[in-house]
Design a protein around this motif. Structure first.
Motif, mmCIF file in Angstrom:
data_model
loop_
_atom_site.group_PDB
_atom_site.id
_atom_site.type_symbol
_atom_site.label_atom_id
_atom_site.label_comp_id
_atom_site.label_asym_id
_atom_site.label_seq_id
_atom_site.Cartn_x
_atom_site.Cartn_y
_atom_site.Cartn_z
ATOM 1 N N PHE A 41 1.884 -1.115 -0.079
ATOM 2 C CA PHE A 41 -0.100 -0.079 -0.015
ATOM 3 C C PHE A 41 0.962 1.422 0.314
ATOM 4 O O PHE A 41 2.098 1.006 0.842
ATOM 5 C CB PHE A 41 -0.696 -0.072 1.598
ATOM 6 N N LEU A 42 0.492 1.772 -0.880
ATOM 7 C CA LEU A 42 1.134 3.880 -0.189
ATOM 8 C C LEU A 42 0.448 4.254 0.485
ATOM 9 O O LEU A 42 -0.286 4.553 1.203
ATOM 10 C CB LEU A 42 1.006 4.291 -1.715
ATOM 11 N N THR A 43 1.666 4.732 1.589
ATOM 12 C CA THR A 43 0.824 4.843 2.615
ATOM 13 C C THR A 43 0.277 6.714 1.972
ATOM 14 O O THR A 43 -0.286 7.027 3.272
ATOM 15 C CB THR A 43 2.662 5.997 3.352
ATOM 16 N N SER A 44 0.986 7.701 1.323
ATOM 17 C CA SER A 44 0.685 8.806 0.911
ATOM 18 C C SER A 44 -1.025 8.871 0.910
ATOM 19 O O SER A 44 -2.021 9.601 0.553
ATOM 20 C CB SER A 44 1.137 8.870 0.436
ATOM 21 N N THR A 45 -1.641 7.651 -0.131
ATOM 22 C CA THR A 45 -3.037 7.643 -0.537
ATOM 23 C C THR A 45 -3.880 6.108 0.443
ATOM 24 O O THR A 45 -4.987 6.514 0.693
ATOM 25 C CB THR A 45 -2.852 6.847 -1.785
ATOM 26 N N SER A 46 -2.784 5.710 1.260
ATOM 27 C CA SER A 46 -3.900 4.337 1.912
ATOM 28 C C SER A 46 -4.199 3.234 0.905
ATOM 29 O O SER A 46 -4.782 2.546 1.762
ATOM 30 C CB SER A 46 -4.813 4.873 3.111
ATOM 31 N N ILE A 132 12.433 1.973 3.093
ATOM 32 C CA ILE A 132 11.173 2.685 2.622
ATOM 33 C C ILE A 132 9.782 2.124 3.075
ATOM 34 O O ILE A 132 8.958 3.083 3.043
ATOM 35 C CB ILE A 132 11.472 2.587 1.508
ATOM 36 N N ILE A 133 9.567 1.500 3.803
ATOM 37 C CA ILE A 133 8.595 0.680 4.149
ATOM 38 C C ILE A 133 8.101 1.948 5.371
ATOM 39 O O ILE A 133 8.850 2.136 6.689
ATOM 40 C CB ILE A 133 8.981 -0.458 5.224
ATOM 41 N N ASP A 134 6.880 1.818 5.627
ATOM 42 C CA ASP A 134 6.984 3.158 6.594
ATOM 43 C C ASP A 134 6.079 2.508 8.156
ATOM 44 O O ASP A 134 6.205 2.547 8.922
ATOM 45 C CB ASP A 134 5.395 4.065 5.697
ATOM 46 N N THR A 135 5.515 1.762 7.094
ATOM 47 C CA THR A 135 4.973 0.303 8.336
ATOM 48 C C THR A 135 4.292 -1.351 8.137
ATOM 49 O O THR A 135 3.787 -1.115 7.247
ATOM 50 C CB THR A 135 3.216 1.276 9.275
ATOM 51 N N VAL A 136 4.264 -2.410 8.655
ATOM 52 C CA VAL A 136 4.163 -3.298 8.222
ATOM 53 C C VAL A 136 2.797 -3.665 9.552
ATOM 54 O O VAL A 136 3.004 -3.527 11.042
ATOM 55 C CB VAL A 136 4.452 -3.895 8.286
ATOM 56 N N SER A 152 0.516 -6.548 5.567
ATOM 57 C CA SER A 152 0.435 -5.078 4.929
ATOM 58 C C SER A 152 1.568 -4.359 4.627
ATOM 59 O O SER A 152 1.517 -4.152 6.359
ATOM 60 C CB SER A 152 -1.467 -4.545 4.843
ATOM 61 N N ILE A 153 2.001 -4.518 4.032
ATOM 62 C CA ILE A 153 3.274 -3.447 4.228
ATOM 63 C C ILE A 153 2.959 -2.113 3.243
ATOM 64 O O ILE A 153 2.534 -1.735 1.806
ATOM 65 C CB ILE A 153 4.381 -3.149 3.294
ATOM 66 N N TYR A 154 2.840 -0.705 4.069
ATOM 67 C CA TYR A 154 3.219 0.848 3.642
ATOM 68 C C TYR A 154 4.443 1.091 3.556
ATOM 69 O O TYR A 154 5.636 0.917 3.888
ATOM 70 C CB TYR A 154 2.058 1.828 4.863
ATOM 71 N N TYR A 155 4.592 1.724 2.525
ATOM 72 C CA TYR A 155 5.937 2.115 1.752
ATOM 73 C C TYR A 155 5.429 3.877 1.075
ATOM 74 O O TYR A 155 3.914 4.597 0.714
ATOM 75 C CB TYR A 155 6.591 1.680 1.021
#
Lengths: 155, 245
Positions: A41-46, A132-136, A152-155
């Motif tokens: 998932f893109l962190t910026s857009t979720s 680059i990963i924000d949250t897992v 879910s991997i947010y980057y």
């Protein structure tokens, strides 16, 4: 006449049943590897967004890749080491490396007579670097051969 | 003229009923030993006793022993145990067709399997390499239902052969849900919630009682009113033989 019918049925049916009863061993058509299934998932857009490219390999197995510059992978399949209680994987997203470490318990599961046994896992919350990963996020902690998202991997 | 009439009456009396011998039978399943001669990995020995209640229904009691082993490239498995089946069998043939010698019908059986099994080794390969492990022996009781359909016939006096197709539904597996046996004695493939089987039987019967069973007369088709009106003249001319033919 009526007494002849059952004998006729017996002979014909027995022959047919003998022919039908011959069977051959089956082949395994089921998934036998239980992967951690990670969706990006893109962190910026979720919103779900496949990275342009990913590379994935195990720490200590740098010469063997699960993915090598694979393009537009929306869901990555991450193998766990069934002989250990933890393992780490290097995930390179769009050319930037991160490491995800999994701690888990392992148990055996019969898949089928044809396929034999698989190892299932129950994972704890993974640890990871944040280049680059924000949250897992763990969505489903039981790692099975079923096609269901685990993290879910947010980057 | 009188003699013919008497003979005709006698024939009609015979057609009214049929004498059926009720039997107690004991038999063996023969495909298990035959298969064992060609495939030493599966031994299945099974026998049964059966008692007729009436011309349609009998009670079946079967028991058997299974010793099963299976090996393939990634695991070795063994299972063995005893099993029991009990339930009614129903002969669907008309008494005048069955005449105590033929059986074509259905059986509904409750099955109980006392099993033990072990996976002595199994191997799993993935990205990280190959892992070999084993599973310790386990045992339990499985409960299942079985519906059987087939045919039996008297080949010689009091000696019968027949076959049955069995459909079995597991009710309670009695095993670890993650590691059930791949084979249950008496049930078959443990990976399936429904199992199919095929048995060939030989049996010996002892008649213990004879009963007289009335034969239901075959229904005579009534002609439709239009046909009856149209054929009225013709019917009157040919008599009773023409009706309903």
């Amino acid at each position: 006449m009526m007494r002849k019918i059952p004998k006729y049925i017996l002979i014909v049916a027995t022959t047919v049943i003998f022919l039908l009863s011959s069977c051959s061993p089956g082949s395994c058509f089921e998934e036998t590897n239980a992967y951690v299934k990670a969706k990006f998932f893109l962190t910026s857009t979720s919103k779900a967004a496949a990275p342009d490219s990913i590379t994935l390999y195990g720490v200590g197995r740098e010469n063997s890749y699960v993915y090598l510059k694979a393009l537009k992978v929306s869901q990555a399949l991450m193998p766990l080491d069934a002989s250990a209680e933890n393992c780490s994987l290097v995930l390179k997203i769009n050319g930037v490396n991160d490491t995800i470490s999994f701690t888990y318990s392992t148990y055996s599961k019969l898949i089928s007579k044809e396929c034999g046994y698989a190892f299932y896992h129950s994972i704890e919350t993974p640890e990871y670097t944040k280049h680059i990963i924000d949250t897992v996020i763990v969505v489903k902690s039981t790692i099975t051969t079923l096609s269901e998202q685990n993290i879910s991997i947010y980057y | 003229m009188l003699y013919i009439q008497a003979a005709g009456q006698d024939a009609e009396q015979k057609a009214d009923s049929v004498v059926i011998p009720l039997r107690i039978s004991a038999g063996l399943e023969i495909s298990g030993p035959v298969i064992y001669f060609t495939d030493k990995s599966t031994l299945n020995l099974e026998g049964f006793v059966s008692g007729d209640i009436n011309e349609k229904m009998s009670v079946f009691l079967g028991t058997g022993y299974s010793d099963f082993s299976y090996s393939q490239y990634n695991y070795n498995f063994t299972a063995k145990g005893i099993y029991f089946r009990v339930g009614p069998d129903f002969n669907l043939l008309r008494p005048e067709m069955a005449v105590g010698k033929y059986w074509a019908g259905l059986g509904i059986h409750y099955g109980l399997s006392n099993f033990s099994y072990e996976t002595s080794s199994y191997r799993h390969d993935n990205y990280w390499g190959s892992v070999t492990s084993s599973l310790p022996g386990q045992s339990g009781w499985a409960h299942y239902l079985e519906v059987s359909g087939g045919f039996k016939a008297e080949l010689f006096r009091n000696f019968n052969i027949g076959w049955l197709i069995n459909v079995r539904k597991m009710v309670y597996s009695g095993a670890d849900k993650n590691l059930p046996p791949i084979y249950y004695p008496g049930y078959g493939n443990g990976g399936k919630t429904i199992s199919f089987g095929l048995n060939y039987y030989i049996s010996w019967s002892i008649p213990y009682k004879k009963i007289k069973v009335k034969i239901k007369p075959e229904p005579v088709e009534e002609p439709e009113e239009d046909e009856e009106t149209q054929n009225q003249d013709e019917t009157q001319s040919v008599g009773r033989q023409g009706i309903g033919r």
